[in-house]
Design an enzyme around this catalytic site. Structure first.
Site, short mmCIF file in Angstrom:
data_model
loop_
_atom_site.label_atom_id
_atom_site.label_comp_id
_atom_site.label_asym_id
_atom_site.label_seq_id
_atom_site.Cartn_x
_atom_site.Cartn_y
_atom_site.Cartn_z
N ASP A 82 99.39 27.64 -47.26
CA ASP A 82 99.20 27.84 -45.83
C ASP A 82 99.14 29.33 -45.51
O ASP A 82 99.98 30.11 -45.98
CB ASP A 82 100.36 27.17 -45.07
CG ASP A 82 100.02 26.92 -43.61
OD1 ASP A 82 98.82 26.94 -43.26
OD2 ASP A 82 100.96 26.67 -42.83
N HIS A 83 98.14 29.74 -44.75
CA HIS A 83 97.97 31.14 -44.33
C HIS A 83 97.90 32.11 -45.50
O HIS A 83 98.58 33.15 -45.48
CB HIS A 83 99.08 31.55 -43.35
CG HIS A 83 98.98 30.85 -42.03
ND1 HIS A 83 98.06 31.22 -41.06
CD2 HIS A 83 99.64 29.79 -41.53
CE1 HIS A 83 98.19 30.42 -40.02
NE2 HIS A 83 99.13 29.53 -40.28
N GLY A 181 105.47 28.54 -33.83
CA GLY A 181 106.87 28.68 -33.43
C GLY A 181 107.10 28.12 -32.04
O GLY A 181 106.21 27.50 -31.46
N GLY A 209 100.13 25.38 -35.09
CA GLY A 209 101.14 25.52 -34.04
C GLY A 209 101.46 24.22 -33.34
O GLY A 209 101.58 24.18 -32.11
N SER A 211 104.22 22.38 -33.23
CA SER A 211 105.54 22.26 -32.60
C SER A 211 105.49 22.69 -31.15
O SER A 211 105.01 23.79 -30.85
CB SER A 211 106.56 23.14 -33.34
OG SER A 211 106.64 22.78 -34.68
N ASN A 230 98.83 21.07 -38.05
CA ASN A 230 99.94 21.70 -38.78
C ASN A 230 101.21 21.70 -37.94
O ASN A 230 101.18 22.11 -36.78
CB ASN A 230 99.61 23.16 -39.11
CG ASN A 230 98.53 23.30 -40.17
OD1 ASN A 230 97.81 22.35 -40.47
ND2 ASN A 230 98.43 24.48 -40.72
N ALA A 232 105.49 22.69 -38.31
CA ALA A 232 106.59 23.22 -39.14
C ALA A 232 107.88 23.38 -38.33
O ALA A 232 108.86 22.68 -38.57
CB ALA A 232 106.19 24.55 -39.77
P1 13P Z 1 104.55 25.39 -35.88
O1 13P Z 1 105.66 25.97 -36.70
O2 13P Z 1 104.44 26.02 -34.54
O3 13P Z 1 104.60 23.90 -35.81
O4 13P Z 1 103.18 25.79 -36.59
C1 13P Z 1 102.95 25.37 -37.91
C2 13P Z 1 101.67 25.89 -38.42
O5 13P Z 1 100.69 26.02 -37.71
C3 13P Z 1 101.62 26.24 -39.84
O6 13P Z 1 100.38 26.69 -40.25
#
Ligand code: 13P
Length: 282
Positions: A82-83, A181, A209, A211, A230, A232
Site C-alpha cells: 500500500d502506498h 485517518g 481513506g 474510515s 481501503n 485501516a
Molecule cells: P483510513 O485509515 O482512513 O481508513 O485509510 C486507509 C487507506 O486509504 C489506506 O490506503
C-alpha cells in the site's frame, strides 16, 4: 491455497456492482482477525502492508507471515503493497512475494507521476502482478478542513484518460473528498466527479481513506463506480478501544488482550465486507 493477484476478482466486483475491501495490517493480531473474518464471510479481499512498514527490519518477515496465511486461506486474498513510495520499495515488495502493489506518485507533478507509474507497471506486469496508482492526492483527515474540504488534491478529470492510457495501470485511486485517518469534521464526497471519472476509463476505481465515511457514502460510491475501498484507521481504533475496555475491567493477561484485539479486527472486517457487498462472493 488462495493467495491471488487481485485482478480477476476486481473485474468480477466491477461487473457485479460491489467493492472489494483492502485492509492494512501491522502485526499478527490484525492479520488473524482479517483472515478469519474474510473466511467466515466468504469475501475476497486484499491484506496490505504500508510501504514504510515493509522497509522496517521486520517488514519482510511480516510479509512472509501474511503470505503464508493467505496461502492457507479458503478465500482469495491478495498480499498488497500500500502506498509504495518508490520504484525501489516496489521491487522490494515483488522480491518479498507480494501479489499486487500500489505505487503512489500522487505527490509528483503529473508527467513525473506518469513516468514513474509506467516503470512500475512494466515491472509488475513482467511478473504477473497488478499495479494501482494514485491520480490527484488523497490527503490526511487531520488536516481535512484546510485540504480535502477545500477540494485541494482532487483528481482533475481531464487527466484521467491520458494517465491510464500512458501508464497501463490496472486500478486507479482517485481523490474525490476522502482522506486518510480520522476526519476533522465530516467527509464530503463529490459523486459528480466520481461519475465523470468513471465515464473516462474502464479500469477499477479505488477509494482511499474509508474510515469515517458513512454507510450511505460507501453505498453511493460503489453505486457510482468504486470497486475497491481501503480501510485501516477504524480497525485499529476499534481493536485499541476493545483492549482498553478489557483492561479497565481488570484484565491484565497479554494473551487475553491479543484475543480481544483479534476479535475486534474480525468484527470490523466482517462489517465492511458485508457493507461493500463482498461477502459471499468467494
Ligand atoms: P483510513 O485509515 O482512513 O481508513 O485509510 C486507509 C487507506 O486509504 C489506506 O490506503
Amino acid at each position: 491455497m488462495s493467495l491471488v493477484s487481485i485482478g480477476e476478482e476486481l473485474k468480477r466486483a466491477q461487473a457485479g456492482g460491489y467493492a472489494l475491501p483492502l485492509f492494512d495490517t501491522t502485526d499478527v493480531q490484525s492479520t488473524e482477525g482479517m483472515i478469519q473474518a474474510l473466511e467466515e464471510h466468504r469475501a475476497p479481499a486484499m491484506v496490505a502492508l504500508y510501504s514504510g512498514l515493509l522497509e522496517r527490519q521486520n517488514g519482510r518477515a511480516l510479509a512472509a507471515y501474511v503470505r503464508v496465511r493467505a496461502e492457507q486461506a479458503s478465500v482469495p486474498i491478495s498480499l498488497m503493497l500500500d502506498h509504495g513510495a518508490s520504484f525501489e520499495v516496489v521491487m522490494h515488495a515483488i522480491a518479498a512475494g507480494f501479489t499486487d502493489v500500489m505505487y503512489d506518485g500522487s505527490g509528483l507533478p503529473l508527467d513525473e507521476n506518469i513516468a514513474q507509474t509506467k516503470l512500475v507497471v512494466r515491472a509488475g506486469h513482467a511478473v504477473g502482478i497488478c499495479v494501482e496508482a494514485e491520480l490527484g492526492h488523497v490527503g490526511s483527515g487531520s488536516e481535512y478542513q484546510s485540504f480535502g474540504a477545500l477540494r485541494k488534491g482532487f483528481t482533475d478529470p481531464t487527466t484521467v484518460e491520458r494517465f491510464v492510457a500512458e501508464t497501463g495501470v490496472d486500478m486507479l485511486a482517485i481523490a474525490i473528498g476522502t482522506a486518510h485517518g480520522m476526519y476533522q469534521g465530516d467527509p464530503e464526497i463529490d459523486l459528480d466527479l466520481l461519475r465523470t471519472i468513471r465515464q473516462q476509463v474502464d479500469i477499477p476505481l479505488v477509494l482511499h481513506g474509508g474510515s469515517g465515511c458513512s454507510d450511505a457514502q460507501f453505498r453511493a460510491t460503489i453505486e457510482n463506480g468504486i470497486s475497491k475501498i481501503n480501510v485501516a484507521t477504524d480497525l485499529f481504533r476499534a481493536a485499541g478501544a476493545a483492549v482498553a475496555e478489557t483492561a479497565v475491567g481488570g484484565e491484565a493477561s497479554y494473551h487475553v488482550f491479543g484475543r480481544v484485539a483479534t476479535a475486534a479486527f474480525g468484527e470490523r472486517v466482517g462489517y465492511y465486507a458485508d457493507l461493500f457487498g463482498a461477502s459471499g462472493r468467494a
